[in-house]
Enzyme design. Structure first.
Site, PDB file in Angstrom:
ATOM      1  CG  ASP A 178      -1.666   1.239   1.453  1.00  0.00           C
ATOM      2  OD1 ASP A 178      -2.394   1.633   0.531  1.00  0.00           O
ATOM      3  OD2 ASP A 178      -1.549   1.844   2.544  1.00  0.00           O
ATOM      4  CG  LEU A 179       1.603   3.378  -3.085  1.00  0.00           C
ATOM      5  CD1 LEU A 179       1.437   4.161  -4.386  1.00  0.00           C
ATOM      6  CD2 LEU A 179       3.050   2.928  -2.917  1.00  0.00           C
ATOM      7  CG  ASP A 180      -2.197   7.338  -0.387  1.00  0.00           C
ATOM      8  OD1 ASP A 180      -1.120   7.665  -0.908  1.00  0.00           O
ATOM      9  OD2 ASP A 180      -3.308   7.516  -0.929  1.00  0.00           O
ATOM     10  CG  ASP A 204      -2.499   2.521   6.473  1.00  0.00           C
ATOM     11  OD1 ASP A 204      -3.335   3.288   6.993  1.00  0.00           O
ATOM     12  OD2 ASP A 204      -2.411   2.379   5.240  1.00  0.00           O
TER      13      ASP A 204
END
Length: 238
Positions: free
Chosen positions: A16-18, A188
């Protein structure tokens, strides 16, 4: 690092990025603020567009075009288009203006510095296994310098639904040409990332740098394989 079950051999990792590789909240707030200030300064005939009004517009647009719910970029363009249509612009002009504003918002949204530690961790991991990004967002990974670490950057839209739906995870496994049980997904969000990964056969590493409680969170429905509080913990797994 906490282990909730034994890991299988890790042959690749998806990220995941954000809010996993960087703090996304202030970035998005700044982009939203820029958009509203830009509209007020350049299009003063558009009034009463505070955050509440924008969210109301967004709900109306999604109600009319429910397929947009899985594409944050398309939602913003559609909302801006609807806004200008309401204020007397032609359909062509509304779309042209909306596209132009969206590109500027995306540039602001992608104008930040990724922590050096993130680059160091990704570099160390990428030297051992292939990495792929699986994000529900629309950040420009080229602009923030993350693209070189990933085999591909997979986003929703064009018929692909957001995590935790299978679409992005299936495409990630196909792109990596690996069985999902050998891919560790790092993220997250307990629903999008943890539940999404586990439901789709991936291993899950829950990135919990905010010290949330797995047992009391109302978003917790699936147990991750491991829980980490710092990205560099991942390097010990390979």
């Amino acid at each position: 690092m906490k282990f909730y079950r034994r890991l299988q051999q890790i042959k690749a990792m998806s990220f995941d990025l954000d809010d996993t590789l960087y703090d996304n909240v202030p970035v998005v707030r700044r982009a939203e603020t820029w958009m509203h200030m830009h509209l007020r300064s350049q299009y003063p005939h558009i009034t009463h567009l505070d955050r509440h009004a924008w969210l109301q517009l967004q709900r109306q647009v999604i109600h009319q075009q429910p397929s947009l719910v899985h594409d944050v970029s398309a939602i913003r363009v559609a909302c801006l288009t609807a806004l200008f249509l309401r204020h007397g612009h032609s359909e062509l002009d509304a779309r042209v203006i909306a596209d132009d504003i969206f590109q500027q918002v995306l540039a602001v949204r992608s104008d930040f510095v990724v922590p050096e530690n993130t680059f160091a961790v990704l570099s160390a991991l990428a030297s051992k296994v292939p990495l792929i990004a699986v994000t529900n967002g629309n950040v420009d990974t080229d602009k923030i310098g993350l693209s070189p670490f990933f085999t591909a950057v997979i986003k929703p839209g064009n018929g692909l639904r957001m995590k935790p739906y299978p679409d992005l995870f299936t495409l990630a496994a196909d792109t990596l040409a690996l069985p999902p049980q050998h891919i560790l997904h790092v993220g997250d969000h307990l629903k999008s990332d943890v539940a999404g990964a586990i439901s789709n056969g991936f291993m899950s590493a829950w990135f919990n740098d905010q010290q949330h409680s797995l047992m009391t969170s109302n978003k917790s429905s699936h147990l991750p394989d491991i829980e980490i509080t710092h990205l560099d913990e991942l390097t010990s797994l390979l």
